[in-house]
Design a protein around this motif. Sequence first.
Motif, PDB file in Angstrom:
ATOM      1  N   PRO A  84       0.815  -1.212   0.000  1.00 22.79           N
ATOM      2  CA  PRO A  84       0.000   0.000   0.000  1.00 22.79           C
ATOM      3  C   PRO A  84       0.850   1.264   0.000  1.00 22.79           C
ATOM      4  CG  PRO A  84      -0.116  -1.096   2.129  1.00 22.79           C
ATOM      5  CD  PRO A  84       0.659  -1.993   1.226  1.00 22.79           C
ATOM      6  N   CYS A  85       0.263   2.343  -0.503  1.00 22.20           N
ATOM      7  CA  CYS A  85       0.903   3.659  -0.470  1.00 22.20           C
ATOM      8  C   CYS A  85       1.122   4.049   0.995  1.00 22.20           C
ATOM      9  CB  CYS A  85      -0.003   4.662  -1.173  1.00 22.20           C
ATOM     10  SG  CYS A  85       0.562   6.364  -1.068  1.00 22.20           S
ATOM     11  N   PRO A  86       2.316   4.496   1.340  1.00 18.82           N
ATOM     12  CA  PRO A  86       2.608   4.791   2.749  1.00 18.82           C
ATOM     13  C   PRO A  86       2.067   6.143   3.216  1.00 18.82           C
ATOM     14  CG  PRO A  86       4.547   5.172   1.400  1.00 18.82           C
ATOM     15  CD  PRO A  86       3.473   4.688   0.468  1.00 18.82           C
ATOM     16  N   ALA A  87       1.477   6.919   2.318  1.00 18.91           N
ATOM     17  CA  ALA A  87       1.050   8.270   2.687  1.00 18.91           C
ATOM     18  C   ALA A  87      -0.169   8.246   3.603  1.00 18.91           C
ATOM     19  CB  ALA A  87       0.736   9.065   1.434  1.00 18.91           C
ATOM     20  N   THR A  88      -0.218   9.196   4.506  1.00 19.15           N
ATOM     21  CA  THR A  88      -1.341   9.332   5.422  1.00 19.15           C
ATOM     22  C   THR A  88      -1.739  10.794   5.507  1.00 19.15           C
ATOM     23  OG1 THR A  88      -0.343   7.575   6.719  1.00 19.15           O
ATOM     24  CG2 THR A  88      -2.150   8.744   7.738  1.00 19.15           C
ATOM     25  N   GLY A 105       3.513   4.255  -5.150  1.00 16.18           N
ATOM     26  CA  GLY A 105       3.941   4.757  -6.457  1.00 16.18           C
ATOM     27  C   GLY A 105       2.810   5.037  -7.424  1.00 16.18           C
ATOM     28  N   HIS A 106       1.559   5.116  -6.916  1.00 18.53           N
ATOM     29  CA  HIS A 106       0.438   5.385  -7.821  1.00 18.53           C
ATOM     30  C   HIS A 106       0.564   6.777  -8.434  1.00 18.53           C
ATOM     31  CE1 HIS A 106      -1.541   8.155  -5.011  1.00 18.53           C
ATOM     32  NE2 HIS A 106      -1.173   7.323  -4.045  1.00 18.53           N
ATOM     33  N   CYS A 107      -0.112   6.970  -9.573  1.00 15.26           N
ATOM     34  CA  CYS A 107      -0.085   8.278 -10.220  1.00 15.26           C
ATOM     35  C   CYS A 107      -1.187   9.153  -9.619  1.00 15.26           C
ATOM     36  CB  CYS A 107      -0.289   8.144 -11.727  1.00 15.26           C
ATOM     37  SG  CYS A 107      -1.941   7.607 -12.164  1.00 15.26           S
ATOM     38  N   HIS A 109      -3.522  11.681  -7.576  1.00 16.31           N
ATOM     39  CA  HIS A 109      -3.652  12.067  -6.179  1.00 16.31           C
ATOM     40  C   HIS A 109      -3.834  10.873  -5.244  1.00 16.31           C
ATOM     41  CE1 HIS A 109      -4.138  15.768  -8.282  1.00 16.31           C
ATOM     42  NE2 HIS A 109      -4.335  16.464  -7.188  1.00 16.31           N
ATOM     43  N   HIS A 110      -3.650  11.107  -3.948  1.00 22.26           N
ATOM     44  CA  HIS A 110      -3.914  10.077  -2.946  1.00 22.26           C
ATOM     45  C   HIS A 110      -5.424   9.872  -2.821  1.00 22.26           C
ATOM     46  CE1 HIS A 110       0.238   9.814  -1.827  1.00 22.26           C
ATOM     47  NE2 HIS A 110       0.306  11.095  -1.537  1.00 22.26           N
ATOM     48  N   SER A 111      -5.801   8.718  -2.266  1.00 24.59           N
ATOM     49  CA  SER A 111      -7.215   8.332  -2.275  1.00 24.59           C
ATOM     50  C   SER A 111      -8.119   9.342  -1.568  1.00 24.59           C
ATOM     51  CB  SER A 111      -7.396   6.938  -1.671  1.00 24.59           C
ATOM     52  OG  SER A 111      -7.023   6.931  -0.308  1.00 24.59           O
TER      53      SER A 111
HETATM   54 ZN   LIG Z   1      -1.225   7.511  -1.998  1.00 19.04          ZN
END
Ligand SMILES: [Zn+2]
Length: 140
Positions: A84-88, A105-107, A109-111
């Motif tokens: 999973p994307c590590p961003a929070t 590494g998704h393109c 924006h974040h979810s």
């Molecule tokens: Zn993300």
Amino acid sequence: MLQCTAYTEIPEIDALVALTVMEGGPDQPPDALAFGNFLMCELGEHDDQAEHAAQLWTAEIPAMRDLWLFWTDTGTYRFAELPPCPATAHADSVTRAQACMFYVGHCAHHSWQVTDPLDELLSERARAEVQRIWDTRGET
Ligand SMILES: [Zn+2]
Ligand SMILES: [Zn+2]
């Protein structure tokens, strides 16, 4: 930003194979596909160069890899197990903290920055329906 509106028919046989071979995958792979034959791209609107992506299976143990289906408008597709994307969002707040639901590494924006136009449409309809019910009640 709005969610990408692309959707694809799940390549069922290949999806079953991918679910079967993945570590931490479902016990009954066919059950994991029982929700329907189509998946919508979960990413925010993105350019044509980037693949569409939909999560097919969420690994049950945190920090494991989720199974994603990637596809393009030209009809090619592939499966990939990705962490999973590590961003929070709001990482400084326990109550408001929200993890990104996408892969690392998704393109785009974040979810949490992506709004589902259908979701909004549905909740608008639901609000109107509730209002209508209230209005009719007031009349009787
Ligand atoms: Zn993300
Ligand atoms: Zn897309």
